[in-house]
Design an enzyme around this catalytic site. Structure first.
Site: not given
Ligand code: PEP
Ligand code: MG
Length: 598
Positions: A511, A200, A464, A440
């Site tokens: 992302c 939180h 990842d 990833e």
């Molecule tokens: C990543 O692995 O870069 C990703 C966007 O997903 P997460 O951080 O949730 O593993």
């Molecule tokens: Mg990931």
């Protein structure tokens, strides 16, 4: 303060996890979690009913306090944050919990305080054993409610009214309702011994837009109210008793950061284009409802990544089809015309829920993400149905996490398709969804050209990708210096993936956290990425960076980076070239620190 004392306060450095952005130079306000000392008393038979009445009065008082806090939180933090207090109110209204406490009083002839403590501790122990980070952290809700009842039993009201200016809250952990009772106009930052990205404290800090660092182990035991402190959430660093030199350094950094933000604030919306006319899409990553408001606020072009496993954590082990469908409809609504991408549950690893099996020896390489969904096919089918149904009301795509082989894509796609057919045969509306793959895992990079032919888009998960490519646990502080986002192998993998997407004419959205760091975003752009998704609050700085550079220049720097032999070489090159080309955007100290974690 005398000179002697000043001399004794040596500058101390702490490393933790930055869970929001920014730097603050302030003074410690030590907030105690306020654990009440509770003693056991043996009651006479005749006093027991009175004790139950005393408990009920304390519960009523706590409820009134919480209702007032929720109203205030709604007004000052926004509706998105007040749900935390709904959870507390629900606990107070939970006949089972209060009933159990009453039963304990009567059965054990115990005083109300003792009964509250024993029943609360029992529940806490259950939460502490949960492997899911988010749920485990919800244990602090129980602690908070228990604490409130205990204070109410003693006739008191927790209060932190005497806030100093420029207060940096320092505590073991911050109970949510303590946060709500604070005067936000004076809270400048947070530094906590415990907590994680989903605690939180982290959520509220991000919502308030103040710097926060968690996971600082025993900082709270060393800090005293009034001590000078610096919280650098960008680097996950805290400096206690900083020297004048350190303070000056951070103050100048803070000012340059504020001026950057204020320029960006005027340009939150509208298309993003490089100086030489390359269009770039900036989307938002979201997890919790508290972050939803940021999507529109920071002008994101839809939701690039909805980490749907956070839905699971919020609503218990497995939300029903209706519940999931409603949640995805809401995500689609937030995404608007640009749409939203729902990632199938990325469960397993550190995120696994205890209901689905025992702890794994090597969770990051275990039954995680798509493997989990394929093993627990019912879970996958339920989620697919819910997304398909929600897609009839808004623009949604599905992305498959942790793809390591095309077979996983095929299996998942055919299950999704089967569910569509089933829905139609049941006369239920299903929308069309595009299906993409998260890239990833290194093996997926190698066969990216093959995967690209069978999916509608790529999502590049750099968090990842770095972890698996460099064999370095992204959550282990001890190996953070080996987590090198600018390792040449990482850059080559990103390039290869982007090239495969381009050749197959499918979009590729980056992302991972790399996209949110301006200097890295420039390199990603230079490697050919024009679609980024990140925490909404990071969008302004990336937007500003992208709109003040030339794509051709970024490409030239990225190409040079690809030729480097080591991560150090790339970082050196990036530091030099970006600083030289765009000094206004990359003042020396704002470039990613050497051996940065993201
Ligand atoms: C990543 O692995 O870069 C990703 C966007 O997903 P997460 O951080 O949730 O593993
Ligand atoms: Mg990931």
């Amino acid at each position: 303060m005398s000179k002697r004392v000043k001399k004794e306060l040596k500058e101390e450095h702490w490393k933790g996890l930055g869970v929001s952005d920014g730097v603050v130079v302030g003074r410690v306000l030590r907030v105690h979690s306020g654990t009440q000392q509770v003693y056991r008393a043996k009651l006479d038979e005749m006093d027991m009913r009175r004790e139950v009445r005393r408990l009920r009065a304390a519960v009523r008082l706590s409820r009134r306090q919480l209702l007032a806090i929720r109203t205030r939180a709604e007004k000052e933090l926004g509706v998105a944050h007040s749900y935390i207090f709904d959870a507390h109110l629900l606990m107070l209204e939970d006949n089972k919990l209060i009933g159990e406490i009453e039963e304990f009083i009567l059965k054990e002839r115990a005083n109300a305080e003792w009964a509250v403590k024993v029943v609360g501790d029992k529940l806490l122990a259950v939460y502490a054993a949960i492997k899911d980070d988010y749920l485990r952290e919800r244990g602090s809700d129980i602690e908070d409610v228990t604490q409130r009842i205990l204070v109410a039993l003693s006739g008191g009201h927790p209060s932190y009214k005497n806030l100093i200016e420029d207060a940096v809250l320092v505590a073991e952990d911050l109970l949510p309702s303590t946060v709500a009772e604070l005067d936000y106009t004076k809270v400048r930052g947070m530094a906590m011994d415990n907590g994680g990205w989903t605690s939180h404290t982290a959520i509220i800090a991000r919502g308030l837009g103040i710097p926060a660092v968690v996971g600082l182990r025993d900082l709270s035991r060393r800090a005293r109210t009034g001590d000078p402190i610096i919280v650098d959430a960008d680097k996950g660093a805290v400096v206690l008793h900083p020297s004048a030199r350190t303070t000056d350094f951070y103050r100048s950094q803070k000012i340059s950061q504020e001026s950057r933000t204020s320029v960006a604030a005027e340009k939150f919306h509208g298309p993003v284009r490089t100086l030489d006319g390359v269009d770039v899409r900036l989307r938002a990553n979201i997890e919790l409802p508290a972050e939803f408001v940021g999507v529109a606020k920071f002008g994101a072009e839809g939701v690039g990544l909805y980490r749907s496993e956070f839905l699971l954590s919020q609503r218990g082990p497995m939300p029903s089809e209706e519940e999931q469908c409603e949640a995805y409809k809401e995500v689609a609504r937030i995404g608007g015309d640009a749409g939203a991408t729902v990632r199938l549950f990325d469960l397993g690893g550190e995120k696994i829920s205890g209901a689905f099996g025992d702890a794994e020896r090597n969770p990051a390489l275990g039954l995680r993400a798509i493997r989990f969904s394929l093993r627990w096919e019912k879970v996958l089918r339920l989620q697919a149905r819910s997304i398909l149904r929600a897609a009839a009301f808004g623009k949604l795509s599905i992305v498959l996490p942790m793809i390591s082989d095309l077979t996983d894509v095929r299996r998942a796609r055919s299950i999704i398709e089967e569910e569509r057919v089933k829905l139609e045969s049941e006369g239920k509306r299903a929308g069309t969804v595009k299906v993409g793959a998260m890239i990833e895992v290194p093996s997926a990079v190698f066969v990216a050209d093959k995967i690209a032919r069978e999916v509608d888009f790529f999502s590049l998960g750099t968090n990842d990708l770095v972890q698996y490519l460099l064999a370095v646990d992204r959550g282990n502080d001890d190996v953070a210096e080996w987590f090198r986002s600018l390792h040449p192998a990482v850059l080559q993998s990103i390039k290869r993936t982007l090239d495969a997407a381009r050749d197959a004419e499918i979009p590729a959205v980056v992302c991972g956290e790399m996209a949110a760091t301006p200097a890295y975003a420039v390199i990603l752009l230079g490697l050919g990425a024009t679609d980024f998704s990140m925490t909404a609050s990071s969008l302004p700085r990336v937007r500003q960076t992208v709109s003040q550079i030339k794509y051709e220049d970024a490409r030239e720097i990225a190409e040079k980076s690809l030729e480097c032999a080591t991560a150090d070489d790339v970082e050196e090159l990036v530091r030099e070239r970006l600083g030289a080309k765009w000094p206004q955007l990359f003042p020396a100290q704002s470039l990613p620190a050497k051996k940065s974690k993201v």
